[in-house]
Design an enzyme around this catalytic site. Sequence first.
Site, PDB file in Angstrom:
ATOM      1  N   ASN A 109       0.789  -1.167   0.128  1.00 30.39           N
ATOM      2  CA  ASN A 109      -0.503   0.414  -0.125  1.00 30.39           C
ATOM      3  C   ASN A 109       0.829   1.282  -0.277  1.00 30.39           C
ATOM      4  O   ASN A 109       1.742   1.204   0.022  1.00 30.39           O
ATOM      5  CB  ASN A 109      -0.400   0.056   1.214  1.00 30.39           C
ATOM      6  CG  ASN A 109      -1.861  -1.219   1.374  1.00 30.39           C
ATOM      7  OD1 ASN A 109      -1.711  -1.980   0.315  1.00 30.39           O
ATOM      8  ND2 ASN A 109      -2.895  -1.121   2.454  1.00 30.39           N
ATOM      9  N   HIS A 126       5.810  -0.004  -2.670  1.00 33.53           N
ATOM     10  CA  HIS A 126       5.585   0.238  -4.170  1.00 33.53           C
ATOM     11  C   HIS A 126       5.671   1.144  -4.060  1.00 33.53           C
ATOM     12  O   HIS A 126       4.879   2.147  -4.820  1.00 33.53           O
ATOM     13  CB  HIS A 126       3.713  -0.002  -4.639  1.00 33.53           C
ATOM     14  CG  HIS A 126       3.731  -1.478  -4.941  1.00 33.53           C
ATOM     15  ND1 HIS A 126       2.551  -2.189  -5.095  1.00 33.53           N
ATOM     16  CD2 HIS A 126       4.892  -2.567  -5.032  1.00 33.53           C
ATOM     17  CE1 HIS A 126       2.890  -3.379  -4.892  1.00 33.53           C
ATOM     18  NE2 HIS A 126       4.363  -3.824  -5.435  1.00 33.53           N
ATOM     19  N   THR A 216      -4.800  -9.348   0.383  1.00 31.29           N
ATOM     20  CA  THR A 216      -4.048  -8.767  -0.736  1.00 31.29           C
ATOM     21  C   THR A 216      -4.539 -10.077  -1.726  1.00 31.29           C
ATOM     22  O   THR A 216      -4.778 -11.138  -1.614  1.00 31.29           O
ATOM     23  CB  THR A 216      -2.707  -8.481  -0.989  1.00 31.29           C
ATOM     24  OG1 THR A 216      -2.052  -8.833  -2.011  1.00 31.29           O
ATOM     25  CG2 THR A 216      -2.001 -10.196  -0.517  1.00 31.29           C
ATOM     26  N   LEU A 242     -11.166 -11.643   3.182  1.00 32.04           N
ATOM     27  CA  LEU A 242     -12.471 -11.953   2.710  1.00 32.04           C
ATOM     28  C   LEU A 242     -13.181 -13.119   1.399  1.00 32.04           C
ATOM     29  O   LEU A 242     -14.261 -13.839   1.675  1.00 32.04           O
ATOM     30  CB  LEU A 242     -13.631 -10.363   1.836  1.00 32.04           C
ATOM     31  CG  LEU A 242     -13.723  -9.141   2.228  1.00 32.04           C
ATOM     32  CD1 LEU A 242     -14.376  -8.145   1.946  1.00 32.04           C
ATOM     33  CD2 LEU A 242     -14.418  -9.163   3.713  1.00 32.04           C
ATOM     34  N   GLU A 243     -12.095 -13.215   0.516  1.00 32.97           N
ATOM     35  CA  GLU A 243     -12.073 -14.430  -0.057  1.00 32.97           C
ATOM     36  C   GLU A 243     -11.408 -14.759  -0.602  1.00 32.97           C
ATOM     37  O   GLU A 243     -10.248 -14.372  -0.607  1.00 32.97           O
ATOM     38  CB  GLU A 243     -12.585 -13.573  -1.512  1.00 32.97           C
ATOM     39  CG  GLU A 243     -12.100 -12.318  -2.565  1.00 32.97           C
ATOM     40  CD  GLU A 243     -13.080 -12.119  -3.901  1.00 32.97           C
ATOM     41  OE1 GLU A 243     -12.282 -11.597  -4.624  1.00 32.97           O
ATOM     42  OE2 GLU A 243     -13.874 -11.359  -3.258  1.00 32.97           O
TER      43      GLU A 243
HETATM   44  C1  BJW Z   1      -9.920  -7.734   2.395  1.00 33.17           C
HETATM   45  C2  BJW Z   1     -10.811  -6.996   2.868  1.00 33.17           C
HETATM   46  C3  BJW Z   1     -10.932  -6.366   3.986  1.00 33.17           C
HETATM   47  C4  BJW Z   1     -10.591  -6.041   0.687  1.00 33.17           C
HETATM   48  N1  BJW Z   1     -10.316  -7.382   4.415  1.00 33.17           N
HETATM   49  N2  BJW Z   1      -9.319  -8.600   2.835  1.00 33.17           N
HETATM   50  C5  BJW Z   1       5.820 -11.973 -13.406  1.00 33.17           C
HETATM   51  C6  BJW Z   1       5.137 -12.770 -13.648  1.00 33.17           C
HETATM   52  C7  BJW Z   1       3.654 -11.625 -13.963  1.00 33.17           C
HETATM   53  C8  BJW Z   1       3.164 -10.185 -14.415  1.00 33.17           C
HETATM   54  C9  BJW Z   1       4.560  -9.713 -14.422  1.00 33.17           C
HETATM   55  C10 BJW Z   1       6.068 -10.814 -13.304  1.00 33.17           C
HETATM   56  N3  BJW Z   1       6.060  -9.525 -13.056  1.00 33.17           N
HETATM   57  C11 BJW Z   1       5.926  -8.801 -13.638  1.00 33.17           C
HETATM   58  C12 BJW Z   1       5.755  -8.944 -13.606  1.00 33.17           C
HETATM   59  C13 BJW Z   1       4.483  -7.332 -14.065  1.00 33.17           C
HETATM   60  C14 BJW Z   1       3.334  -6.452 -12.983  1.00 33.17           C
HETATM   61  C15 BJW Z   1       2.468  -7.642 -12.606  1.00 33.17           C
HETATM   62  O1  BJW Z   1       2.705  -8.679 -11.686  1.00 33.17           O
HETATM   63  N4  BJW Z   1       1.240  -7.603 -13.539  1.00 33.17           N
HETATM   64  C16 BJW Z   1       0.673  -8.879 -12.692  1.00 33.17           C
HETATM   65  C17 BJW Z   1      -1.279  -8.033 -12.612  1.00 33.17           C
HETATM   66  C18 BJW Z   1      -0.189  -9.832 -14.020  1.00 33.17           C
HETATM   67  N5  BJW Z   1       4.634  -6.272 -11.831  1.00 33.17           N
HETATM   68  C19 BJW Z   1       5.851  -5.212 -12.351  1.00 33.17           C
HETATM   69  O2  BJW Z   1       5.260  -4.374 -12.886  1.00 33.17           O
HETATM   70  C20 BJW Z   1       5.730  -4.661 -11.600  1.00 33.17           C
HETATM   71  N6  BJW Z   1       7.581  -4.931 -11.594  1.00 33.17           N
HETATM   72  C21 BJW Z   1       8.481  -4.927 -11.878  1.00 33.17           C
HETATM   73  O3  BJW Z   1       8.137  -6.851 -10.940  1.00 33.17           O
HETATM   74  O4  BJW Z   1       9.194  -4.852 -12.389  1.00 33.17           O
HETATM   75  C22 BJW Z   1      10.055  -6.390 -13.073  1.00 33.17           C
HETATM   76  C23 BJW Z   1       9.555  -6.425 -14.267  1.00 33.17           C
HETATM   77  C24 BJW Z   1       8.686  -6.117 -14.628  1.00 33.17           C
HETATM   78  C25 BJW Z   1       7.686  -6.587 -15.966  1.00 33.17           C
HETATM   79  C26 BJW Z   1       8.114  -7.696 -16.435  1.00 33.17           C
HETATM   80  C27 BJW Z   1       9.072  -8.491 -15.791  1.00 33.17           C
HETATM   81  C28 BJW Z   1      10.124  -7.507 -14.257  1.00 33.17           C
HETATM   82  C29 BJW Z   1       5.857  -3.435 -10.345  1.00 33.17           C
HETATM   83  C30 BJW Z   1       4.478  -3.722 -10.118  1.00 33.17           C
HETATM   84  C31 BJW Z   1       4.183  -1.901  -9.036  1.00 33.17           C
HETATM   85  C32 BJW Z   1       2.530  -2.321  -8.737  1.00 33.17           C
HETATM   86  N7  BJW Z   1       2.115  -1.399  -9.068  1.00 33.17           N
HETATM   87  C33 BJW Z   1       0.451  -1.475  -8.229  1.00 33.17           C
HETATM   88  C34 BJW Z   1       0.394   0.776  -8.842  1.00 33.17           C
HETATM   89  C35 BJW Z   1       0.463   1.154  -7.866  1.00 33.17           C
HETATM   90  C36 BJW Z   1       0.074   2.289  -8.295  1.00 33.17           C
HETATM   91  C37 BJW Z   1      -0.958   3.616  -7.658  1.00 33.17           C
HETATM   92  O5  BJW Z   1      -1.397   2.927  -6.440  1.00 33.17           O
HETATM   93  O6  BJW Z   1      -1.011   4.288  -7.278  1.00 33.17           O
HETATM   94  O7  BJW Z   1       0.509  -0.988  -6.818  1.00 33.17           O
HETATM   95  S1  BJW Z   1      -0.281  -2.197  -9.025  1.00 33.17           S
HETATM   96  C38 BJW Z   1      -1.587  -2.523  -7.227  1.00 33.17           C
HETATM   97  O8  BJW Z   1      -1.280  -3.569  -7.376  1.00 33.17           O
HETATM   98  C39 BJW Z   1      -0.853  -1.720  -6.682  1.00 33.17           C
HETATM   99  C40 BJW Z   1      -0.953  -2.029  -5.432  1.00 33.17           C
HETATM  100  O9  BJW Z   1      -0.221  -2.013  -4.828  1.00 33.17           O
HETATM  101  C41 BJW Z   1      -1.248  -4.353  -6.120  1.00 33.17           C
HETATM  102  C42 BJW Z   1      -1.008  -4.729  -5.988  1.00 33.17           C
HETATM  103  O10 BJW Z   1      -2.545  -5.244  -4.726  1.00 33.17           O
HETATM  104  P1  BJW Z   1      -3.417  -5.232  -4.000  1.00 33.17           P
HETATM  105  O11 BJW Z   1      -3.199  -5.011  -2.556  1.00 33.17           O
HETATM  106  O12 BJW Z   1      -3.228  -7.136  -3.944  1.00 33.17           O
HETATM  107  O13 BJW Z   1      -4.919  -4.743  -3.865  1.00 33.17           O
HETATM  108  P2  BJW Z   1      -5.981  -5.849  -5.062  1.00 33.17           P
HETATM  109  O14 BJW Z   1      -7.252  -4.827  -4.903  1.00 33.17           O
HETATM  110  O15 BJW Z   1      -6.128  -6.495  -5.989  1.00 33.17           O
HETATM  111  O16 BJW Z   1      -6.697  -6.967  -3.433  1.00 33.17           O
HETATM  112  C43 BJW Z   1      -7.793  -6.786  -2.575  1.00 33.17           C
HETATM  113  C44 BJW Z   1      -7.889  -7.608  -1.787  1.00 33.17           C
HETATM  114  O17 BJW Z   1      -8.834  -6.966  -0.061  1.00 33.17           O
HETATM  115  C45 BJW Z   1      -8.757  -8.434  -2.449  1.00 33.17           C
HETATM  116  O18 BJW Z   1      -7.791 -10.080  -2.539  1.00 33.17           O
HETATM  117  C46 BJW Z   1      -9.911  -8.432  -1.635  1.00 33.17           C
HETATM  118  O19 BJW Z   1     -10.815  -9.379  -1.476  1.00 33.17           O
HETATM  119  C47 BJW Z   1      -8.653  -8.159  -0.377  1.00 33.17           C
HETATM  120  N8  BJW Z   1     -10.175  -7.300   0.639  1.00 33.17           N
HETATM  121  N9  BJW Z   1     -11.870  -5.735   1.349  1.00 33.17           N
HETATM  122  C48 BJW Z   1      -9.850  -8.548   3.530  1.00 33.17           C
HETATM  123  N10 BJW Z   1     -12.209  -5.462   4.624  1.00 33.17           N
END
Ligand code: BJW
Length: 269
Positions: A109, A126, A216, A242-243
């Site tokens: 976050n 991040h 996450t 939650l899921e």
């Molecule tokens: C509850 C709840 C409650 C709700 N109680 N639970 C390998 C394989 C495939 C792709 C890649 C790979 N390696 C890298 C990549 C590319 C990419 C990536 O991963 N893409 C995937 C989407 C496939 N990664 C990157 O680009 C990263 N860079 C990198 O690895 O560089 C080298 C590289 C590049 C390219 C290729 C290979 C290598 C950088 C990633 C940076 C992520 N940035 C973001 C945006 C930030 C911008 C901003 O905030 O403005 O960060 S993406 C966004 O997702 C944000 C978050 O930190 C991140 C994770 O999301 P999170 O926290 O999991 O949130 P949600 O919404 O997804 O989930 C919420 C969860 O909470 C849910 O499960 C709900 O059920 C739950 N929940 N309420 C408990 N009350």
Amino acid sequence: MAVRPSSDMAKFKEALKAAKQVVILSGAGISAESGIPTFRGAGGFWRKYQSSALATPEAFRESPSLVWEFYHYRREVAAKAQPNAGHLAIANFEKKYGNEKTITVITQNVDGLHARAGTKNLIELHGNLYKTRCTKCKEVLVNTDSPICEALANRGAPDAKVIGSDIPVKSLPHCKKCGGLLRPHIVWFGEGLDPNVLENAERAMSKCDICLVVGTSSVVYPAAMFAPQAAARGATVAEFNLETTPATPDFHYYFEGPCGTTLPEALSD
Ligand code: BJW
Ligand code: ZN
């Protein structure tokens, strides 16, 4: 792990009590109960855009004005939000057991709520909404100004009917040292994580004997592989969500429900 994860809270608490190295890996779900929208799911839109369309270097190159409006809005929302029972349970756990266990919070976050709750040993994977980075000299600075510049005052409305963004680049935040355009100090899609930050996170993950994965979706790399790797080498991993997620079958425990309720129970004596 082929067996279904357990939901035996008493057994988990025994394991937590015995652990010496604890990692808590959090995502957007922990801040949902503070009113901050998660990324995936219904709340993940700003205007007509999914956040993944704006959180990229390409989007910033194309329209720094639009991307700054998006971040200005998010800075204002997060500044008004308060840490919730989940953030506070983690901070209290560190306060209480930080002398006898190494407790590391690794968060994806950018909202700053873990720090505001009082967590000290914190790795922000991040970046942070309240840090800027100069696109020219690369200086990173904390900036909590509201608004961050005059031109962004009363901008950033999330209303889907608002179209385009026309703030001249010269009126967006600029570096006081070299005059370069500032950007949010946040890791956008396709950008690598800060190598020092990544190394610290990987070190904590490689040493932990228990890991709590909180709110996450476990789909964004590299964070998505941290806990499955820890489980694979024998660390105990518990998921609070939650899921279920794609990683749930890898873990030993799964506690379903809002983490503002499940975490205080899991981290209490
Ligand atoms: C509850 C709840 C409650 C709700 N109680 N639970 C390998 C394989 C495939 C792709 C890649 C790979 N390696 C890298 C990549 C590319 C990419 C990536 O991963 N893409 C995937 C989407 C496939 N990664 C990157 O680009 C990263 N860079 C990198 O690895 O560089 C080298 C590289 C590049 C390219 C290729 C290979 C290598 C950088 C990633 C940076 C992520 N940035 C973001 C945006 C930030 C911008 C901003 O905030 O403005 O960060 S993406 C966004 O997702 C944000 C978050 O930190 C991140 C994770 O999301 P999170 O926290 O999991 O949130 P949600 O919404 O997804 O989930 C919420 C969860 O909470 C849910 O499960 C709900 O059920 C739950 N929940 N309420 C408990 N009350
Ligand atoms: Zn500069």
